[in-house]
Write a protein that holds these residues in place. Structure first.
Motif, mmCIF file in Angstrom:
data_model
loop_
_atom_site.group_PDB
_atom_site.id
_atom_site.type_symbol
_atom_site.label_atom_id
_atom_site.label_comp_id
_atom_site.label_asym_id
_atom_site.label_seq_id
_atom_site.Cartn_x
_atom_site.Cartn_y
_atom_site.Cartn_z
ATOM 1 N N ALA A 463 17.529 -45.459 -48.752
ATOM 2 C CA ALA A 463 16.268 -44.715 -48.709
ATOM 3 C C ALA A 463 15.128 -45.493 -49.357
ATOM 4 C CB ALA A 463 16.444 -43.362 -49.389
ATOM 5 N N SER A 464 15.456 -46.291 -50.367
ATOM 6 C CA SER A 464 14.433 -47.058 -51.074
ATOM 7 C C SER A 464 13.790 -48.131 -50.207
ATOM 8 C CB SER A 464 15.048 -47.719 -52.314
ATOM 9 O OG SER A 464 16.150 -48.541 -51.943
ATOM 10 N N SER A 465 14.398 -48.468 -49.075
ATOM 11 C CA SER A 465 13.851 -49.511 -48.200
ATOM 12 C C SER A 465 12.806 -48.978 -47.222
ATOM 13 C CB SER A 465 14.976 -50.195 -47.413
ATOM 14 O OG SER A 465 15.546 -49.324 -46.448
ATOM 15 N N ILE A 466 12.403 -47.715 -47.363
ATOM 16 C CA ILE A 466 11.397 -47.147 -46.473
ATOM 17 C C ILE A 466 10.110 -47.981 -46.554
ATOM 18 C CG2 ILE A 466 10.645 -45.537 -48.273
ATOM 19 C CD1 ILE A 466 10.625 -44.893 -44.454
ATOM 20 N N HIS A 467 9.501 -48.223 -45.413
ATOM 21 C CA HIS A 467 8.279 -49.005 -45.339
ATOM 22 C C HIS A 467 7.554 -48.645 -44.057
ATOM 23 C CE1 HIS A 467 11.448 -51.226 -43.240
ATOM 24 N NE2 HIS A 467 10.497 -51.756 -42.489
ATOM 25 N N GLY A 468 6.325 -49.044 -43.959
ATOM 26 C CA GLY A 468 5.551 -48.741 -42.768
ATOM 27 C C GLY A 468 4.632 -49.880 -42.395
ATOM 28 N N ASP A 469 4.273 -49.948 -41.116
ATOM 29 C CA ASP A 469 3.398 -50.979 -40.589
ATOM 30 C C ASP A 469 2.232 -50.324 -39.861
ATOM 31 O OD1 ASP A 469 6.224 -51.956 -40.736
ATOM 32 O OD2 ASP A 469 5.305 -53.864 -40.208
ATOM 33 N N PHE A 470 1.074 -50.965 -39.937
ATOM 34 C CA PHE A 470 -0.126 -50.469 -39.262
ATOM 35 C C PHE A 470 -0.825 -51.629 -38.595
ATOM 36 C CE2 PHE A 470 -4.819 -49.897 -39.677
ATOM 37 C CZ PHE A 470 -4.987 -48.884 -38.739
ATOM 38 N N MET A 471 -1.138 -51.469 -37.312
ATOM 39 C CA MET A 471 -1.904 -52.459 -36.562
ATOM 40 C C MET A 471 -3.151 -51.768 -36.032
ATOM 41 S SD MET A 471 -0.642 -54.846 -33.349
ATOM 42 C CE MET A 471 0.401 -55.905 -34.352
ATOM 43 N N ASN A 472 -4.302 -52.130 -36.574
ATOM 44 C CA ASN A 472 -5.540 -51.439 -36.241
ATOM 45 C C ASN A 472 -5.973 -51.693 -34.805
ATOM 46 O OD1 ASN A 472 -8.045 -50.099 -36.455
ATOM 47 N ND2 ASN A 472 -9.059 -52.019 -36.989
ATOM 48 N N ALA A 473 -6.161 -50.612 -34.066
ATOM 49 C CA ALA A 473 -6.734 -50.705 -32.723
ATOM 50 C C ALA A 473 -7.662 -49.512 -32.491
ATOM 51 C CB ALA A 473 -5.646 -50.768 -31.651
ATOM 52 N N TRP A 474 -8.386 -49.120 -33.537
ATOM 53 C CA TRP A 474 -9.412 -48.082 -33.403
ATOM 54 C C TRP A 474 -10.611 -48.654 -32.650
ATOM 55 C CZ3 TRP A 474 -10.098 -42.976 -34.682
ATOM 56 C CH2 TRP A 474 -9.136 -42.362 -35.478
ATOM 57 N N GLU A 475 -11.229 -47.825 -31.812
ATOM 58 C CA GLU A 475 -12.534 -48.186 -31.276
ATOM 59 C C GLU A 475 -13.518 -48.138 -32.434
ATOM 60 O OE1 GLU A 475 -13.767 -45.873 -27.935
ATOM 61 O OE2 GLU A 475 -11.755 -45.867 -27.042
ATOM 62 N N PRO A 476 -14.215 -49.224 -32.736
ATOM 63 C CA PRO A 476 -15.065 -49.271 -33.925
ATOM 64 C C PRO A 476 -16.078 -48.128 -34.015
ATOM 65 C CG PRO A 476 -14.790 -51.464 -33.043
ATOM 66 C CD PRO A 476 -14.167 -50.531 -32.042
ATOM 67 N N ALA A 477 -16.668 -47.748 -32.896
ATOM 68 C CA ALA A 477 -17.666 -46.675 -32.941
ATOM 69 C C ALA A 477 -17.035 -45.347 -33.327
ATOM 70 C CB ALA A 477 -18.363 -46.559 -31.589
ATOM 71 N N LYS A 478 -15.809 -45.108 -32.872
ATOM 72 C CA LYS A 478 -15.141 -43.835 -33.153
ATOM 73 C C LYS A 478 -14.753 -43.716 -34.623
ATOM 74 C CE LYS A 478 -15.020 -42.212 -28.882
ATOM 75 N NZ LYS A 478 -15.734 -40.966 -28.476
ATOM 76 N N ILE A 479 -14.107 -44.765 -35.151
ATOM 77 C CA ILE A 479 -13.716 -44.677 -36.554
ATOM 78 C C ILE A 479 -14.938 -44.779 -37.460
ATOM 79 C CG2 ILE A 479 -13.231 -47.141 -36.892
ATOM 80 C CD1 ILE A 479 -10.877 -46.234 -38.675
ATOM 81 N N GLY A 480 -15.975 -45.499 -37.005
ATOM 82 C CA GLY A 480 -17.210 -45.562 -37.783
ATOM 83 C C GLY A 480 -17.814 -44.190 -37.986
ATOM 84 N N ALA A 481 -17.811 -43.364 -36.935
ATOM 85 C CA ALA A 481 -18.357 -42.013 -37.034
ATOM 86 C C ALA A 481 -17.516 -41.147 -37.964
ATOM 87 C CB ALA A 481 -18.437 -41.386 -35.646
ATOM 88 N N LEU A 482 -16.188 -41.274 -37.878
ATOM 89 C CA LEU A 482 -15.312 -40.487 -38.740
ATOM 90 C C LEU A 482 -15.488 -40.866 -40.209
ATOM 91 C CD1 LEU A 482 -12.181 -40.572 -36.429
ATOM 92 C CD2 LEU A 482 -13.229 -38.470 -37.296
ATOM 93 N N VAL A 483 -15.631 -42.155 -40.481
ATOM 94 C CA VAL A 483 -15.828 -42.590 -41.857
ATOM 95 C C VAL A 483 -17.169 -42.095 -42.389
ATOM 96 C CG1 VAL A 483 -16.188 -44.600 -43.344
ATOM 97 C CG2 VAL A 483 -14.305 -44.576 -41.697
ATOM 98 N N LYS A 484 -18.243 -42.261 -41.605
ATOM 99 C CA LYS A 484 -19.578 -41.877 -42.069
ATOM 100 C C LYS A 484 -19.694 -40.365 -42.253
ATOM 101 C CE LYS A 484 -22.901 -44.072 -42.437
ATOM 102 N NZ LYS A 484 -24.037 -44.373 -41.548
ATOM 103 N N VAL A 485 -19.271 -39.588 -41.256
ATOM 104 C CA VAL A 485 -19.482 -38.133 -41.279
ATOM 105 C C VAL A 485 -18.513 -37.435 -42.228
ATOM 106 C CG1 VAL A 485 -19.368 -36.025 -39.884
ATOM 107 C CG2 VAL A 485 -20.474 -38.077 -38.969
ATOM 108 N N CYS A 486 -17.256 -37.873 -42.249
ATOM 109 C CA CYS A 486 -16.223 -37.146 -42.998
ATOM 110 C C CYS A 486 -15.952 -37.754 -44.375
ATOM 111 C CB CYS A 486 -14.930 -37.099 -42.183
ATOM 112 S SG CYS A 486 -15.150 -36.512 -40.484
ATOM 113 N N ILE A 487 -15.493 -38.999 -44.390
ATOM 114 C CA ILE A 487 -15.091 -39.590 -45.671
ATOM 115 C C ILE A 487 -16.283 -39.819 -46.590
ATOM 116 C CG2 ILE A 487 -14.113 -41.629 -46.757
ATOM 117 C CD1 ILE A 487 -12.118 -41.827 -44.517
ATOM 118 N N ASN A 488 -17.361 -40.431 -46.061
ATOM 119 C CA ASN A 488 -18.509 -40.700 -46.921
ATOM 120 C C ASN A 488 -19.129 -39.425 -47.482
ATOM 121 O OD1 ASN A 488 -19.807 -43.584 -45.025
ATOM 122 N ND2 ASN A 488 -18.110 -43.432 -46.469
#
Length: 502
Positions: A463-488
């Motif tokens: 169980a201790s060997s659990i790990h994860g991988d992420f390869m970014n393929a967001w459309e920049p305009a889409k994630i940009g809007a989510l970051v600006k409107v929600c996270i910021n």
């Protein structure tokens, strides 16, 4: 010997392990621009017999590190090799039925080195025995017999096999069909790359250290520069988004999410084992279809199982097994948020970013009370498995794990030799120093259709060997809007830049 102190067994042998990675050897790599794609060059050509094939002349590897050797001929050996690690050599000729390997070991468990053709799971050519030699620089020559000698040039992969959970062997060189030749030193040709560019609107920082004492090991080709033009364009799209006023009743948590279903399962990992199908343990993928050759650009052209518009990113984790059978996923959600003090400083992911979190080689017990362990969602934990590593969940619940990635970026590289060292932690709630750029805090919620208990294991081990991988393929305009409107704004959204309550 003076060099003996370079490689000694500590009190806890597991502490010698480093993060799993595949790096292209310095003698055989060429960088294709800033694409993050690497190929073997002519420098990786045929190794003539009776000359020695130097262990450090690999074209790709998992889990290895080079060090100076006190063995005959000097130069470097390859060490820190544990069960499942491997070394790949391209374009070699097998000159006879008797092969030799120059090895050293200070691990009483011993093991073997399997020579395979083509890939780690390819045809088994020969097996070298490994036993304790009395020290990490106490060298011995061992031999192996080839039943059928292949003709012509071959890709040779050495796979380490041992019951030990720690490093068990060093390799200095091989003789492929002749046991009398002295070792020769492989020539090194280092690729030339331009200095990393700095993203706009971020403070400068020193490039990550490439000294031998740092982690990861310094191997040319492991650092992949950000595509500055693409990053500038993404920042421009983000800056063009207008903030929205947050109405009353909205939960003030900087967050949005995407829900995904399983897109496939395969022993592939295009981050750690690029272009090597079948080289990994089994992974469960979410989002687009993923193969060993997938890149961020490939993912943008695929359909996706994720719900957030514009998210074609790929997420994956080792497959959970129950008595050898894959466990079905109940749900998967990727949360994006901010752990730092000021969410207004968070910026979108740079195009091409890849990240790995966790350690596939960490094989330690996870009894009740251990931090970062699997837990029960929707019901109480009623006990533990016989080995103590897995919770037992009451009816109505399910086994779950939350994996959280680093959220401070160095601002210069979208990948690194261990796929982690371009990322780092905040300091007192601020992204600063070597990692000045705050990006969304990515957290994977892995929900399994299981009540836990006995018979469970991950494809990567305990169980201790659990790990994860992420390869970014967001459309920049889409994630940009989510970051600006929600996270910021510090406000909760769903999978679109629309506020939600509760």
């Amino acid at each position: 010997m003076a060099e003996e102190s370079r490689h000694v067994a500590p009190g806890d042998p597991r502490r010698r392990r480093r993060t799993t990675r595949v790096i292209l050897g310095a003698t055989v790599v060429a960088v294709l621009g800033a694409s993050g794609v690497y190929i073997a060059t002519a420098d990786a050509g045929e190794v003539a017999v009776p000359g020695a094939l130097q262990a450090e002349a690999f074209s790709a590897q998992q889990g290895a590190k080079t060090e100076k050797t006190s063995d005959t001929g000097g130069g470097k050996n390859v060490g820190w090799l544990a069960n499942g690690d491997w070394l790949k050599y391209q374009g070699v000729t097998i000159g006879g039925s008797t092969l030799s390997a120059r090895i050293a070991s200070n691990n009483a468990d011993g093991g073997s080195i399997e020579a395979h053709l083509g890939q780690p799971t390819g045809t088994l050519l020969a097996t070298f025995p490994v036993a304790k030699t009395g020290g990490w620089q106490k060298w011995k020559t061992v031999t192996a017999k080839v039943t059928t000698v292949p003709t012509g040039k071959q890709d040779l992969v050495l796979v380490m096999k041992s019951k030990s959970r720690s490093d068990f062997v060093n390799i200095n060189y091989l003789l492929l069909g002749s046991g009398s030749a002295a070792p020769t030193t492989a020539a090194t040709t280092k690729p030339t790359t331009a200095a990393p560019a700095k993203p706009s609107a971020t403070p400068s920082s020193a490039a990550p250290s490439a000294s031998a004492s740092s982690a990861p090991a310094a191997t040319p080709g492991g650092w992949v520069d950000v595509d500055q033009a693409a990053w500038d364009k993404a920042l421009a799209q983000y800056n063009a988004v207008a903030s929205k006023p947050v109405p009353a009743g909205i939960t003030m948590v900087p967050e949005f999410h995407t829900d995904c279903s399983v897109s496939g399962q395969a022993p592939d990992d295009p981050i750690v084992f690029p272009n090597l199908p079948g080289a990994s343990h089994m992974h469960t993928f979410f989002g687009p279809k993923v193969t060993a050759t997938s890149t961020g650009k490939d993912l943008l052209a695929e359909s996706t199982t994720c719900t957030a518009p514009g998210d074609n990113s790929a997420y994956w984790a080792p497959t959970l097994m129950h008595n050898g059978t894959p466990v079905k996923m109940k749900n998967f959600r990727a949360y994006y948020g901010a752990k730092i003090k000021d969410p207004k400083t968070v910026r979108p992911f740079p195009p091409g970013l890849v990240m790995v979190q966790g350690d596939a080689k960490k094989q330690v017990a996870t009894p009740a009370g251990t931090s970062s362990q699997f837990w029960c969602a929707g019901s109480a934990e009623t006990g533990r498995s016989a080995d103590g590593n897995w919770p037992k969940c009451a009816a109505g619940g399910n086994l779950i794990y939350q994996l959280t990635f680093q959220d401070c970026w160095d601002g210069k590289h979208v990948d690194s030799p261990d796929h982690k060292s371009h990322m780092g932690p905040s300091v007192n709630g601020v992204c600063t120093g070597k990692f000045p750029v705050a990006i969304p805090s990515l957290s994977l919620m892995l929900g399994y259709d299981s009540l836990g208990g006995d018979g469970l294991t991950l494809s990567s081990g305990m169980a201790s060997s659990i790990h994860g991988d992420f390869m970014n393929a967001w459309e920049p305009a889409k994630i940009g809007a989510l970051v600006k409107v929600c996270i910021n704004a510090g406000a909760k959204c769903g999978s679109t830049p629309t506020f939600t309550g509760g």
